[in-house]
Design a protein around this motif. Structure first.
Motif: not given
Length: 97
Positions: A2, A4, A59, A62, A91, A93
Motif C-alpha cells: 500500500f 499512503i 496497511l 501504517y 489522506r 490510500i
C-alpha cells in the motif's frame, strides 16, 4: 503493498518550511513495517502542497505507526507548530497492484 499519501495544503509561502519540518520529523518515526517514506512538494497544480508518502506491505502497519507516535522530545520539537502552517489536508490510500 500500500502507498499512503498524507496531503497537506500549507499557508502561502510555507511549503518549504513544512517540508523541512516533515523531513526532520521522519527521522524520529519508527520504521517497523515501513518499506519507504518520503516528502514530496508540488511543481504544478495547487501551490504550497506537501505530501508525506509512506509505503507499507500491510496497511495495519501504517495505522499502528499512527497510533504509536514517538514520545521523543526531539520529535516533538521538530514538529512543533506545524498545524499553524497548514490550511487543509487529506489522506489517500492506494493498493499497489
Amino acid at each position: 503493498m500500500f502507498v499512503i499519501r498524507d496531503v497537506f495544503r500549507t499557508k502561502a509561502g510555507k511549503g518549504k518550511e513544512i517540508s523541512t519540518m516533515f523531513k526532520k520529523g521522519m527521522t524520529f518515526m519508527p520504521n517497523e513495517g515501513v518499506k519507504s517514506r518520503r516528502v514530496l512538494s508540488d511543481v504544478v497544480g495547487a501551490y504550497w502542497t506537501i505530501v508525506m508518502e509512506t509505503e507499507v506491505e500491510k496497511l495495519q502497519a501504517y495505522f499502528d505507526l499512527m497510533n504509536t507516535r514517538p514520545s521523543n522530545p526531539e520529535a516533538e520539537k521538530a514538529m512543533q507548530g506545524y498545524a499553524e502552517l497548514v490550511e487543509s489536508g487529506y489522506r489517500e490510500i492506494f493498493k499497489v497492484e
